[in-house]
Motif scaffolding. Structure first.
Motif, PDB file in Angstrom:
ATOM      1  N   LEU A  82      72.712  96.927  78.807  1.00  0.00           N
ATOM      2  CA  LEU A  82      71.214  96.680  78.361  1.00  0.00           C
ATOM      3  C   LEU A  82      71.144  97.940  77.300  1.00  0.00           C
ATOM      4  O   LEU A  82      69.774  97.658  76.517  1.00  0.00           O
ATOM      5  N   VAL A  83      71.982  98.640  77.392  1.00  0.00           N
ATOM      6  CA  VAL A  83      71.385  99.648  76.048  1.00  0.00           C
ATOM      7  C   VAL A  83      71.870  98.906  74.752  1.00  0.00           C
ATOM      8  O   VAL A  83      70.763  99.634  73.751  1.00  0.00           O
ATOM      9  N   ILE A  84      72.940  98.195  74.458  1.00  0.00           N
ATOM     10  CA  ILE A  84      72.918  97.949  73.019  1.00  0.00           C
ATOM     11  C   ILE A  84      72.258  97.270  72.553  1.00  0.00           C
ATOM     12  O   ILE A  84      71.390  97.773  71.017  1.00  0.00           O
ATOM     13  N   PRO A  85      71.058  96.006  73.457  1.00  0.00           N
ATOM     14  CA  PRO A  85      70.721  95.204  72.973  1.00  0.00           C
ATOM     15  C   PRO A  85      68.843  96.150  72.289  1.00  0.00           C
ATOM     16  O   PRO A  85      68.348  95.468  71.438  1.00  0.00           O
ATOM     17  N   LEU A  86      68.853  96.644  73.014  1.00  0.00           N
ATOM     18  CA  LEU A  86      67.169  97.574  73.399  1.00  0.00           C
ATOM     19  C   LEU A  86      67.513  97.999  71.711  1.00  0.00           C
ATOM     20  O   LEU A  86      66.590  98.053  70.935  1.00  0.00           O
ATOM     21  N   ALA A  87      69.199  99.056  71.369  1.00  0.00           N
ATOM     22  CA  ALA A  87      68.846  99.540  70.908  1.00  0.00           C
ATOM     23  C   ALA A  87      69.306  99.068  68.994  1.00  0.00           C
ATOM     24  O   ALA A  87      68.603  99.278  68.405  1.00  0.00           O
ATOM     25  N   ASP A  88      70.004  98.089  69.283  1.00  0.00           N
ATOM     26  CA  ASP A  88      69.934  97.029  67.955  1.00  0.00           C
ATOM     27  C   ASP A  88      68.010  96.368  67.614  1.00  0.00           C
ATOM     28  O   ASP A  88      68.392  96.373  66.567  1.00  0.00           O
ATOM     29  N   ALA A  89      67.318  96.296  68.641  1.00  0.00           N
ATOM     30  CA  ALA A  89      66.418  95.777  68.493  1.00  0.00           C
ATOM     31  C   ALA A  89      64.699  96.909  67.464  1.00  0.00           C
ATOM     32  O   ALA A  89      64.634  96.698  67.090  1.00  0.00           O
ATOM     33  N   LEU A  90      65.836  97.988  68.247  1.00  0.00           N
ATOM     34  CA  LEU A  90      64.444  99.995  68.394  1.00  0.00           C
ATOM     35  C   LEU A  90      65.043  99.739  66.590  1.00  0.00           C
ATOM     36  O   LEU A  90      64.459  99.603  65.444  1.00  0.00           O
ATOM     37  N   PHE A  91      66.379  99.817  66.343  1.00  0.00           N
ATOM     38  CA  PHE A  91      67.540  99.734  64.495  1.00  0.00           C
ATOM     39  C   PHE A  91      66.676  98.548  63.278  1.00  0.00           C
ATOM     40  O   PHE A  91      65.949  98.963  62.735  1.00  0.00           O
ATOM     41  N   LEU A  92      66.306  97.489  64.066  1.00  0.00           N
ATOM     42  CA  LEU A  92      65.739  96.674  63.394  1.00  0.00           C
ATOM     43  C   LEU A  92      64.396  96.456  63.072  1.00  0.00           C
ATOM     44  O   LEU A  92      64.139  96.756  61.947  1.00  0.00           O
ATOM     45  N   VAL A  93      63.506  97.147  63.897  1.00  0.00           N
ATOM     46  CA  VAL A  93      62.046  97.847  64.041  1.00  0.00           C
ATOM     47  C   VAL A  93      62.030  98.773  62.891  1.00  0.00           C
ATOM     48  O   VAL A  93      60.758  98.658  62.160  1.00  0.00           O
ATOM     49  N   PHE A  94      62.997  99.084  62.746  1.00  0.00           N
ATOM     50  CA  PHE A  94      62.732 101.066  61.785  1.00  0.00           C
ATOM     51  C   PHE A  94      63.481 100.035  60.506  1.00  0.00           C
ATOM     52  O   PHE A  94      62.328 100.744  58.985  1.00  0.00           O
ATOM     53  N   VAL A  95      64.322  99.258  60.099  1.00  0.00           N
ATOM     54  CA  VAL A  95      64.589  98.901  59.142  1.00  0.00           C
ATOM     55  C   VAL A  95      63.210  97.940  58.428  1.00  0.00           C
ATOM     56  O   VAL A  95      63.181  98.010  57.037  1.00  0.00           O
ATOM     57  N   ALA A  96      63.231  97.142  59.326  1.00  0.00           N
ATOM     58  CA  ALA A  96      61.745  96.361  59.037  1.00  0.00           C
ATOM     59  C   ALA A  96      60.554  96.902  58.098  1.00  0.00           C
ATOM     60  O   ALA A  96      59.790  96.282  57.300  1.00  0.00           O
ATOM     61  N   GLY A  97      60.652  97.890  58.699  1.00  0.00           N
ATOM     62  CA  GLY A  97      59.192  99.013  58.974  1.00  0.00           C
ATOM     63  C   GLY A  97      59.568 100.239  57.026  1.00  0.00           C
ATOM     64  O   GLY A  97      58.777 100.205  56.779  1.00  0.00           O
ATOM     65  N   GLN A  98      60.494  99.904  56.779  1.00  0.00           N
ATOM     66  CA  GLN A  98      61.301 100.677  55.082  1.00  0.00           C
ATOM     67  C   GLN A  98      61.253  99.444  54.465  1.00  0.00           C
ATOM     68  O   GLN A  98      60.709  99.541  53.312  1.00  0.00           O
ATOM     69  N   VAL A  99      62.426  98.353  55.238  1.00  0.00           N
ATOM     70  CA  VAL A  99      61.823  97.682  53.951  1.00  0.00           C
ATOM     71  C   VAL A  99      61.134  96.029  54.140  1.00  0.00           C
ATOM     72  O   VAL A  99      61.536  95.545  52.956  1.00  0.00           O
ATOM     73  N   GLY A 100      60.481  95.769  55.324  1.00  0.00           N
ATOM     74  CA  GLY A 100      59.536  94.567  55.463  1.00  0.00           C
ATOM     75  C   GLY A 100      61.151  93.557  56.287  1.00  0.00           C
ATOM     76  O   GLY A 100      62.016  93.733  56.332  1.00  0.00           O
ATOM     77  N   TRP A 101      60.388  93.359  56.540  1.00  0.00           N
ATOM     78  CA  TRP A 101      60.611  91.787  57.895  1.00  0.00           C
ATOM     79  C   TRP A 101      61.822  90.714  56.838  1.00  0.00           C
ATOM     80  O   TRP A 101      62.275  90.490  57.071  1.00  0.00           O
ATOM     81  N   GLN A 102      60.654  90.553  55.596  1.00  0.00           N
ATOM     82  CA  GLN A 102      61.656  89.345  54.767  1.00  0.00           C
ATOM     83  C   GLN A 102      63.131  89.553  54.495  1.00  0.00           C
ATOM     84  O   GLN A 102      63.817  89.009  55.353  1.00  0.00           O
ATOM     85  N   VAL A 103      62.842  90.845  53.916  1.00  0.00           N
ATOM     86  CA  VAL A 103      64.715  91.322  53.313  1.00  0.00           C
ATOM     87  C   VAL A 103      65.821  91.947  54.750  1.00  0.00           C
ATOM     88  O   VAL A 103      67.002  91.137  55.199  1.00  0.00           O
ATOM     89  N   THR A 104      64.945  91.631  55.856  1.00  0.00           N
ATOM     90  CA  THR A 104      65.448  92.378  57.536  1.00  0.00           C
ATOM     91  C   THR A 104      66.421  91.253  57.792  1.00  0.00           C
ATOM     92  O   THR A 104      67.321  91.010  58.323  1.00  0.00           O
TER      93      THR A 104
END
Length: 197
Positions: A12-34
């Motif tokens: 449960l925790v690993i996919p949730l942490a992964d999704a939150l990290f993806l959202v954070f990275v996408a906010g920094q560099v954009g969705w296309q780059v992510t």
């Protein structure tokens, strides 16, 4: 049962942490780059897993040809399967874990942990300690029944107060009985005395 709880919690925790990290990275560099980064790591990871899998398979064959048990190689094979699953899962954290499992230098601590905390305890449980050499030579492990071999090595072992120690047979050195030479003679039915020695 506690292990299943930890596994369920990790799932449960690993996919949730992964999704939150993806959202954070996408906010920094954009969705296309992510998205491009996730696809690129999956493709590169698949190539690395394939190459390491072939190398591990050759090592297994070489060990079998030499008559050795390929324990490390089989553990590596299992870890490479896990690495492939992590790398194919969309997410940057799972990709990072997958890359740690792919390369031999970073895979070694995981292999050691699997052998020490999974394989050896399971072998000890199945074989009573014979597989890893953790064998009890006196008595039984965790025997609190007070039997003749109670307390492995302590009460029943050499030097203890069990049947083989100085306090054996419930007595001390004062209870030792000396036998004279006549005590070793055996009398048969025909009346002949024969020395049993």
């Amino acid at each position: 049962m506690p292990r299943l709880r930890w596994l369920f919690l990790a799932l449960l925790v690993i996919p949730l942490a992964d999704a939150l990290f993806l959202v954070f990275v996408a906010g920094q560099v954009g969705w296309q780059v992510t998205v491009a980064l996730v696809v690129l790591t999956a493709l590169l990871g698949t190539l690395f897993v394939r190459a390491e899998g072939r190398h591990t398979l050759r090592r297994i064959q070489r060990s079998l040809a030499q008559g050795k048990t390929p324990t490390d190689e089989l553990v590596d094979g299992g870890l490479l399967i896990a690495a492939g699953a992590f790398l194919l899962t969309p997410g940057l954290l799972t990709d990072a874990l997958g890359f740690l499992l792919v390369f031999p230098l970073t895979r070694y601590p995981f292999r050691y942990a699997v052998k020490e905390w999974v394989i050896k305890p399971k072998l000890d449980q199945k074989t009573g300690g014979f597989a890893t050499g953790n064998v009890y030579t006196f008595g039984f492990p965790d025997d609190d029944s007070g039997g003749p071999f109670a307390g492995a090595g302590g009460d029943g072992g050499p030097g203890g107060s069990g049947p083989f120690g100085p306090g054996a047979a419930g007595g001390s050195d004062d209870d030792t009985i000396d036998l004279d030479e006549d005590s070793y003679d055996v009398e048969f039915e025909d009346g002949d005395d024969t020395d049993a020695r």
